[in-house]
Every structure is written in C-alpha cells, then in structure tokens.
Design an enzyme around this catalytic site. Structure first.
Site, short mmCIF file in Angstrom:
data_model
loop_
_atom_site.label_atom_id
_atom_site.label_comp_id
_atom_site.label_asym_id
_atom_site.label_seq_id
_atom_site.Cartn_x
_atom_site.Cartn_y
_atom_site.Cartn_z
CB ALA A 1 -0.94 -0.01 1.21
CE1 TYR A 2 5.34 5.60 2.81
CE2 TYR A 2 7.06 4.08 2.14
CZ TYR A 2 6.67 5.34 2.56
OH TYR A 2 7.62 6.34 2.70
CB SER A 3 5.45 0.29 -2.51
OG SER A 3 6.44 -0.03 -1.55
CB SER B 1 0.67 5.79 -1.56
OG SER B 1 1.76 5.70 -0.67
CE LYS B 2 6.37 8.34 0.17
NZ LYS B 2 6.72 9.76 0.28
#
Length: 253
Positions: free
Chosen positions: A160-162, A164-165
């Site tokens: 999820a974090y990756s 978004s980035k």
C-alpha cells in the site's frame, strides 16, 4: 512568522512543505544559503518559526507559515502568502512527512481504511501541492517531490505504501512533461533509510542496525545528505536533470 528582507535584486523564492524537521529543515537551510528567500511551511508554527529564525540569524531570508498540506484551502493560502510576501515562487519542495511507512501488511490482510489514509495523505496531498506549484511556479523554476527507495526494493508488507509512492513518481514524471515548455523541471527524490526523527521513532537498536546493514557503507543516511540532492535540483546547475526519480540511498539493497 519571521522574515528578513534584502535590498537589491529579488532572490529566488522557495516554498518548502515539511520545512521544520528532518530533510525539509535541512533543505530550507541549504536553499537559504544558496540565496533563496525560503518559505518554511509546517503544521507546527513554533517549529517553523525556529527554523526561520535560524535562517535569518545566519543572514538569510525566511518566512514561517503554518499550513496543512492535506487541506486544499490551506495549500492555496500557503502559495498566496509566498506570492504576496516575495512576489512569486520559483522552487517548491514537497518534503512534508507522508503517511504509511510503519503500516506494514500483506495485501491479503490490508485494512482498506489504511489504504484510504495513504491515498489522502500521500497521493491527494502531493497532488494538491503539485497542482498549486504547476500554477504558480515561475518559468525556469523547479518542483521536487518525494518518493522512497521502498518502491524499487519491492519489500513484502509495503504494497500500500509503495503503491502510494509509485503514484507520486508517475505524477512527477508526467508533470515534468506538462511543464517542459515553461522550462520548469520536476523531479522526485527517493531516499533510503535516513536518520530523521520520524524514521527513528519506535525502532530499537537491532532494527536500525538491520536497516543500516542493507547499505554497503553499513549506516543510515543523514537528512543533510538527502537535502544536498534537493538543493542541487533547485539550483541552475541542476536544471538539466528533469523528469527523474533519483535514488539517494547509499546503495541500499
């Protein structure tokens, strides 16, 4: 709020979100040393004031402003204030802390409420700052966003974090092409593990040692090392670098 006007030619103007801590703070100090009038933006007015005072005490020019980069009106007001104080904006560094680095979860188990927070903060927040920057930055300027080395490392648990980035990277590369006719450069900086207060928070020595060991030099990066790359991209000397995601990670594997 602190400002220190200089006589003569008007300096370039740099707006730095997240300018009161870590990489943002060091970026503000370096750009001020380069002669920019720096707008230090933070959710914490006192912390922004402290950085602005450090800059003006050293002979630079700075304005401290409280702003919430997740709020559209607040972001617009930030750019309004920069323009009304200094006459325009030449550099935008979106270094405000992004959500999600500590929220790891396999895709199959991810709470979608976490994904919604990541979307709003990392993607929507960055898009709003980039949108205002695209409208306001003067011809020949520079816009710098932040991704992360985690995207390239494809670490389990960070989907999820990756994601978004990765969206920030796509936005950055497209915006570089949209603003090319105005000679405005747009690049993303992707730091590896960096010893900021936010990154160190909640991690024990063993965890930090493991992260440091991923770099050939066996250490974490420093906020100043990341900020030096930001400052280069903002300088005329870095203007031929455009539409890039620059890994600043010490060779993390």
């Amino acid at each position: 709020m602190t400002s220190n006007s200089t006589a003569g030619a008007q300096p370039r103007v740099a707006v730095i979100t997240g300018g009161s801590r870590g990489i943002g703070r060091e970026s503000a100090r370096l750009l001020a040393a380069d002669g920019c009038a720096v707008v230090v933006c933070s959710r914490n007015q006192d912390e922004a004031d402290t950085v602005a005072k450090e800059i003006t005490t050293a002979g630079g020019t700075a304005l401290a402003l409280r702003a919430d980069v997740s709020d559209e009106a607040s972001v617009a007001a930030l750019f309004d204030a920069a323009e009304s104080t200094y006459g325009g904006v030449d550099v935008v560094v979106h270094a405000a802390a992004h959500a999600g680095l500590g929220r790891t979860s396999p895709v199959a188990e991810l709470d979608l409420a976490v994904l919604d927070v990541l979307y709003r903060t990392n993607i929507r927040g960055t898009f709003m700052v980039a949108q205002q920057a695209a409208r306001r930055v003067r011809d020949g300027g520079a816009i710098i966003t932040f991704s992360t080395a985690v995207v390239r490392l494809a670490m389990p648990g960070y989907a999820a974090y990756s994601a978004s980035k990765s969206a920030i990277e796509a936005l950055t590369l497209i915006l570089a092409r949209e603003l090319g006719s105005r000679d405005v450069t747009v690049n993303a900086v992707a730091p590896g593990p960096t010893a900021t207060e936010l990154f160190l928070e909640g991690k024990d020595d063993a965890t930090l040692a493991g992260l440091a060991a991923r770099a050939p030099t066996n250490r974490l990066g420093t906020p100043t090392e990341i900020a030096e790359v930001v400052a280069f991209l903002a300088r005329p000397a870095g203007h031929w670098v455009n539409g890039q995601v620059i890994q600043v990670n010490g060779g993390v594997l």
